[in-house]
Structures are given as structure tokens and as C-alpha cells.
Design a protein around this motif. Structure first.
Motif, PDB file in Angstrom:
ATOM      1  N   MET A 236       0.852  -1.187   0.000  1.00  0.00           N
ATOM      2  CA  MET A 236       0.000   0.000   0.000  1.00  0.00           C
ATOM      3  C   MET A 236       0.881   1.227   0.000  1.00  0.00           C
ATOM      4  O   MET A 236       1.612   1.478   0.954  1.00  0.00           O
ATOM      5  CB  MET A 236      -0.835   0.000   1.282  1.00  0.00           C
ATOM      6  N   LYS A 237       0.827   1.965  -1.053  1.00  0.00           N
ATOM      7  CA  LYS A 237       1.681   3.158  -1.080  1.00  0.00           C
ATOM      8  C   LYS A 237       0.852   4.411  -1.340  1.00  0.00           C
ATOM      9  O   LYS A 237      -0.244   4.375  -1.889  1.00  0.00           O
ATOM     10  CB  LYS A 237       2.776   3.010  -2.122  1.00  0.00           C
ATOM     11  N   PHE A 238       1.469   5.485  -0.939  1.00  0.00           N
ATOM     12  CA  PHE A 238       0.786   6.772  -0.945  1.00  0.00           C
ATOM     13  C   PHE A 238       1.531   7.699  -1.887  1.00  0.00           C
ATOM     14  O   PHE A 238       2.625   8.144  -1.590  1.00  0.00           O
ATOM     15  CB  PHE A 238       0.778   7.288   0.496  1.00  0.00           C
ATOM     16  N   GLU A 239       0.938   7.948  -3.067  1.00  0.00           N
ATOM     17  CA  GLU A 239       1.614   8.750  -4.080  1.00  0.00           C
ATOM     18  C   GLU A 239       1.188  10.204  -3.999  1.00  0.00           C
ATOM     19  O   GLU A 239       0.014  10.510  -3.859  1.00  0.00           O
ATOM     20  CB  GLU A 239       1.279   8.209  -5.475  1.00  0.00           C
ATOM     21  N   SER A 240       2.158  11.068  -4.133  1.00  0.00           N
ATOM     22  CA  SER A 240       1.868  12.491  -4.076  1.00  0.00           C
ATOM     23  C   SER A 240       2.395  13.161  -5.337  1.00  0.00           C
ATOM     24  O   SER A 240       3.321  12.655  -5.963  1.00  0.00           O
ATOM     25  CB  SER A 240       2.539  13.087  -2.842  1.00  0.00           C
TER      26      SER A 240
ATOM     27  N   ILE B 130      10.868  15.183   2.709  1.00  0.00           N
ATOM     28  CA  ILE B 130      12.018  14.279   2.792  1.00  0.00           C
ATOM     29  C   ILE B 130      13.096  14.692   1.807  1.00  0.00           C
ATOM     30  O   ILE B 130      14.277  14.748   2.138  1.00  0.00           O
ATOM     31  CB  ILE B 130      11.565  12.837   2.535  1.00  0.00           C
TER      32      ILE B 130
ATOM     33  N   ARG C 201       2.307  19.535  -2.777  1.00  0.00           N
ATOM     34  CA  ARG C 201       2.999  19.850  -1.524  1.00  0.00           C
ATOM     35  C   ARG C 201       4.438  19.389  -1.682  1.00  0.00           C
ATOM     36  O   ARG C 201       4.664  18.240  -2.065  1.00  0.00           O
ATOM     37  CB  ARG C 201       2.379  19.086  -0.355  1.00  0.00           C
ATOM     38  N   PRO C 202       5.375  20.274  -1.418  1.00  0.00           N
ATOM     39  CA  PRO C 202       6.776  19.845  -1.540  1.00  0.00           C
ATOM     40  C   PRO C 202       7.061  18.659  -0.625  1.00  0.00           C
ATOM     41  O   PRO C 202       6.524  18.568   0.473  1.00  0.00           O
ATOM     42  CB  PRO C 202       7.566  21.088  -1.125  1.00  0.00           C
TER      43      PRO C 202
ATOM     44  N   ASN D  12      -3.057  20.128  -5.933  1.00  0.00           N
ATOM     45  CA  ASN D  12      -2.751  20.139  -4.512  1.00  0.00           C
ATOM     46  C   ASN D  12      -1.314  19.718  -4.234  1.00  0.00           C
ATOM     47  O   ASN D  12      -1.040  18.834  -3.432  1.00  0.00           O
ATOM     48  CB  ASN D  12      -3.729  19.220  -3.767  1.00  0.00           C
TER      49      ASN D  12
END
Lengths: 342, 342
Positions: free
Chosen positions: B1-5, B54, B50-51, B48
Motif C-alpha cells: 500500500m503506497k501513498f503517491e503524491s 524528505i 505539496r513539496p 494540490n
DNA sequence: ATCGTTATCGGCATCGTTTGCGTAAAAAAA
DNA sequence: TTTTTTTACGCAAACGATGCCGATAACGAT
């Protein structure tokens, strides 16, 4: 002021190797000669090399840290829940970043968005009493950020939840007061938006119904800040005891609320006996005067359980589609404060 | 499960620009045309953007997060201190990562090294009672990791410290018991390694001396786990009250110790009156029976002050060489538990 | 026509680490 | 001896963002 640490490059340069060889040697790849491996390991040990977790996070797209959002740390329930969270997290190699909403929806949003922007692999959330617009959370959830709600949950986002059996705990506490002979039991609770508020109110109502007593709006008071603001509770109590039909017992629905109300009750109404019980996880309920009848939640276990579910989601290869809604039983600890005076 | 931005690359690709242009547009550089800037800003807002903190951390070699090490969160003093820490940190744009040592030196070391390996820009430390070998901390300090000690400090590492006036608080509490007429005052305290233990012991001794009373070893007990382990306190109390020369009052030197001891005192010695006071930051001291005479520390302010000093160190261009050792006054709150029975 | 300026943008290296792919040398097989 | 295989390592790309430098075009000045 900066803090420099040894990197894999330093090792490579010192040993005249490439960074890839060093990297592989460090993790014991089979395609590195035993000799080189030993050399690298020894030198790494000597300069106390530690891999840079930030670089790793960037590469692996994970931070190995969990975000926790609660309203207040200085709350027996939450500090115990956090202990449970931490006990699991650290065993599984995760850090824990804690933030407090102080019951402010705005603060909650800012904190969560700050953490979510790749700062954490998943979220453990207990909503603030002001939370109404959860669209920002929903967005994060839709993007795939794993989250588990505990204590104060929402129906708007479908995921794992872990809560105490608020309904039953409330029912038992109210029934206990009724059994003692109290008939006008006031209910002091938090914001009506919260799941715990609704569930505890239902338990209270159903216990009244069992004893064929009507639910009276006039015996219900909401303190949205959950006892953090003394005046809020003081106003509620004053209005409750103003008329002639004042309550003979009070049942409070939150840790800080219970403490604040209990203290005020002694101050404002020292002469009259008021039956009292409430949700709280204080460990010193027996030291109060009168000793305190409490509904105790399995806070530590709730924290543990929520964390296990969260890590399971994070480490799952494929999106999780089956969600658990855990309900853990509360414990009614009967002491003097709820006893009926003869 | 990954969270891509969304990343800066996504914007660049979508708008047919280079990542550098997008980066500059995002931060409003003057060398980007107003038109491009508007385009970028609008698209960034739309998806949306967001820099990624990390990536920023890796580049700028800072994480904008502070590490806090305490023995227990579920401790009135520490949870209030953490509130102080958080109040400053968030205003200055820092995150707070909390870890508990549970009074274990090993756990403390692991946690600190984990955080230090580039996880945090600085450390706020209150030592565990087991901490004897601080060489790992010294190493980190020598490498340039900013740290501030609060509450439980050490002389071995030269940096800012923020503590309560433990000596005076202890002196006043002991003197108060003496003024009440108690003459055999036992002192229950934590590990002798801790700075707070030594300072509070000195205050206790000097108050005795002022009243021309000798210090008796037999009235001193150490509970290294500071009240977290009930048996430790129970053993101490049992041995104190074994002989015929048992104490007529007890003075405890720690939050959890005070609570645990107070509870046990009621259970073990319900018949006899024992004068009692102790260090604790409980907010409900007046609700106990008897209501509790306490030494209250300015926990919130200690946390605030330590955090201000830490951030100041972190953001200082050149190494800090002048260090402050702040001492904040305690408050003796006199209630029933320390009163002399006639 | 040539040069210098200015405005606007892209290329590339960098932060520390991992990893797929390529390859030299050494060892084994032919 | 030649060919194949194995061993052991290096190169370079990638993660997301920044910033130095260089490139290009338009424009005015000479």
C-alpha cells in the motif's frame, strides 16, 4: 550549527571502492568477496557509520514512522493509548510522531497535512471535537495514505477502527446509578459531533428506558472542550443546579471532563450529596474523596490494536479492502462516589 | 500500500517546463515571467502540490523536527512539559518526535541513536534513571548535534539546561513538614544517579540541618523506577515502617513516586497518620483525601524554555559557546496531607 | 552588422542510498 | 590455447527538490 555524519561515500573513498560495492558489502550481498566485505564492515564500525534514514526514505518512499493525532497528551486515556501505540510501533521498527489538536479542528488539519506530506507512512487518528469537515482527511485517504481511527471515529472514511464499547460502558454506568436509587441523572458530555458522544448518550438513554425513565434534554450538557476549559464545565453545572428540579447524580463522558467536573462538584456543592461516575482512565481513582466510581477504557490495548492494524495496512502489498471495527470492553469500577447516601 | 503524491516533475511535464523553472516559479523567483508563474501556481494548486519534506531534508540537511526523550509520557510533569515544548516548536515550524525510555538506559540509547541518525535537528533530553554511560550522547554532541537537557540533566555534556529549583523546592517542602512538627521525615526518591535526586536530597538535608536534626540513612529510600513499579515502593514503605523508629512523615521526590506512595500509604497504614508531601504536577491534588500538599514544578515553562534554547542553537550560524543554565522556581501548595494532627 | 544586455528558461550536479546492468579479470571448461 | 563461465566490482539512474551555470532569444546600442 550543523551535524555531519559519516556516509557511504566516506567509506568508499577511504577504501578505494565504489559506493555500490560498499552498499552491497554493508548488507551482505553474496557478490562481494569475503575480504572486501570484512574490510568495509570493519571500517564502518570504526567510524560508527549509520545509514541516513532520510536518503532511505526518499529512495524507498517510506519513512518508517507513524503519525498520531490526539486532542491532548495530558489525558489519562490518551497517554495510556500512546503507550500502547509506542509498544507495538517500536517493536516493528517504527517511530512515532505525536501531535495534539487541543480540540481545534484547524490545528488538527494543519498538523495532519504537515505529517501527511510524506512525513509518515500512516496515521492513527482520534478526532478533535471540532472536526466537522473531514474532506482533507478523505483526500489523503483516497490518495492511499493508510489510516486507522481510534476512540473518536468517523463513518465518512471507510477504514479500520478501534474503540471501547462506549455504549455498553455508558449503559452499565447509568444502570449502576439507577440501581443505587438515583433518578435524576445528568449527563455531561463532549461535542455532539463525536462518535463517543453519540454512543455514550445512547447507552445512557437506553439505561434510563430500561428503568422506564424518560430522557430529559434539561439533564444533558455539552462541553465541547471536554473539560479542558473549566468555565465551560462550571457553567454547565451552575445551570444544572439552578432550578429546583436539579439532578441527584452526574455521569460524565470523558477523562478530563470527569476530573474537572468532580473537582467543581466538590467546590460548588460541598453540602449536597451528588452521585457521581464518569469515563476516566485515572489510576488513582481510589485516592479521591470520595473514591471515584469510574468507567475505565482499555486504552493501552486500544492503542496496540490500532497500531497493529495500521502497520498491517502499511505493509500490505495490495490495497486493503476488508476492514475491522474492533470494539473492546470497558470496565466499571465501583467505589464510593456513586453510592447512595441513606 | 503506497501513498503517491504530486511532485514537481508532474507539474513540469504537464506544463512542458523544466523542473527548475517550476521550482523557481513555486518560490516566486523574479527571473520567471509572470505568466509562467501564474500557470505553475495555478496548476500546483489544482493538483494540490505539496513539496516533499524528505527530499528537502536530504537537500538542506535538516528535518525541521525535534526529538524529545522522557522517561514516561503518562506522568503529569512530562506531559505538561511536552505541551510547553510543542507550543514553541509548532510556532517555529518544527515537528516533535517523542520517545519514552521507560527508565531504561538501553531503550534510551536505542531511541536517541535512532532519532539522531539524521532524524532530528536537535534533542530535548530528560535522562532516564538508569543512564550512567552517556558516551553515546557525548559522541553525538561532539559531532555537533544540538541538545538541551531539562529536568534530569548531566554535567558531562556542556550545553544549555533548564530545570526547576529542585534544591529550594525540596528545602521548602521539608521545612514545611518540620514547621508542622514532624521530626522523623523519610525521603523517598528515585535513582541516586539523577541530578534531581541529588539536588532534592540536598534540600532535604539542609532543611533538617537548619532544625538541628541529623540526616539518617535509615530514613532514605531509593526507588530507581520512580514509582512505575509498585513493588519497589511497597518494599521501601514496608522496610521504613518495620522497626519502632518509623517515620512520622514522608517526602517524595517525583510525580509517579508521589502518586504511588500516597496510594500505598492509605492502603498499608490506614490507621496511622503520616505527614505527606511530594513533588508532583497533578492538577487534582485538592481532590484527594486527604488533599495533597505538593511541590509543583513549572513544567510547561520548562518545556518552553528548553525548546527556545534548542531552536536558537539549531538556527545559529556558528557553534554556540555560551550556555545558559536556567532554574525556574517551584511552588509549594499546602493542603491537608502535610498538616500535623493534634 | 555586430556586440552587449536583459529576460526567461533548461541542463546538470547534488544530497545519500539502492539496484539493474555492464564488464574486467580470474577461473573453469573446451 | 581458446572459449565459456564465474567472480567481483563499477557505472549510472533513480527518489524530489534546489541552485549554479549556461543557453537562447529579443532588443537596443554602436
Amino acid at each position: 550549527m550543523k551535524f555531519e555524519s559519516a556516509t557511504i561515500k566516506d567509506i568508499a573513498k577511504a577504501l578505494n571502492l565504489s559506493t555500490s560495492t560498499v552498499s552491497r558489502a554493508l548488507r551482505g550481498s553474496f557478490e562481494i568477496s569475503a575480504e572486501t566485505k570484512k574490510q568495509v564492515l570493519e571500517y564502518a564500525e570504526k567510524i560508527n557509520y549509520r545509514p541516513n534514514p532520510i536518503a532511505l526514505s526518499l529512495k524507498e518512499r517510506r519513512t518508517r514512522s507513524l503519525g498520531v493525532v490526539v486532542s491532548e497528551i495530558a489525558n489519562n486515556f490518551f497517554s495510556q493509548a500512546i503507550n500502547g501505540i509506542e509498544s507495538i510501533a517500536y517493536n516493528r521498527g517504527y517511530h512515532v510522531t505525536i501531535s495534539q489538536s487541543h480540540e481545534s479542528g484547524e490545528r488538527e488539519k494543519v498538523n495532519i497535512q504537515h505529517m501527511a506530506a510524506r512525513g509518515v507512512d500512516g496515521l492513527l487518528v482520534s478526532l478533535s471535537s471540532e472536526s466537522v469537515d473531514l474532506s482533507f482527511l478523505k483526500e489523503l485517504h483516497d490518495k492511499g495514505l493508510p489510516m486507522v481511527f481510534f476512540d473518536r471515529v468517523t463513518q465518512e472514511i471507510i477504514t479500520h477502527t478501534v474503540v471501547a464499547n462506549n455504549y455498553l460502558g455508558s449503559f452499565q454506568a447509568t444502570e449502576h446509578l439507577l440501581q443505587q436509587g438515583y433518578r435524576r441523572i445528568a449527563h455531561l458530555t463532549s461535542s455532539p459531533h463525536l462518535s463517543i458522544t453519540r454512543e455514550r448518550l445512547e447507552g445512557y438513554k437506553d439505561a434510563l428506558a430500561k428503568y422506564h425513565l424518560p430522557f430529559e434534554e434539561s439533564l444533558l450538557r455539552n462541553c465541547p472542550h471536554g473539560g479542558m476549559i473549566q468555565d465551560e464545565v462550571e457553567d454547565a453545572l451552575n445551570s444544572l443546579f439552578k432550578g429546583k428540579n436539579s439532578p441527584d447524580a452526574i455521569f460524565t463522558a470523558g477523562d478530563r471532563l470527569t476530573m474537572t467536573c468532580f473537582g467543581l462538584l466538590k467546590r460548588l456543592n460541598p453540602q449536597r450529596h451528588i452521585g457521581f461516575t464518569g469515563f476516566t482512565n485515572t489510576q488513582v481513582g481510589d485516592l479521591f474523596a470520595p473514591s471515584l466510581t469510574v468507567v475505565r477504557q482499555p486504552a493501552f490495548e486500544i492503542g496496540q490494536s490500532a497500531t497493529e492494524l495500521l502497520i498491517q495496512m502499511i505493509e500490505s502489498k495490495r490495497p486493503v479492502t476488508e476492514f475491522q471495527n474492533k470494539v473492546l470492553d470497558t470496565e466499571l469500577i465501583i467505589r464510593e462516589s456513586s453510592m447512595k447516601m441513606k
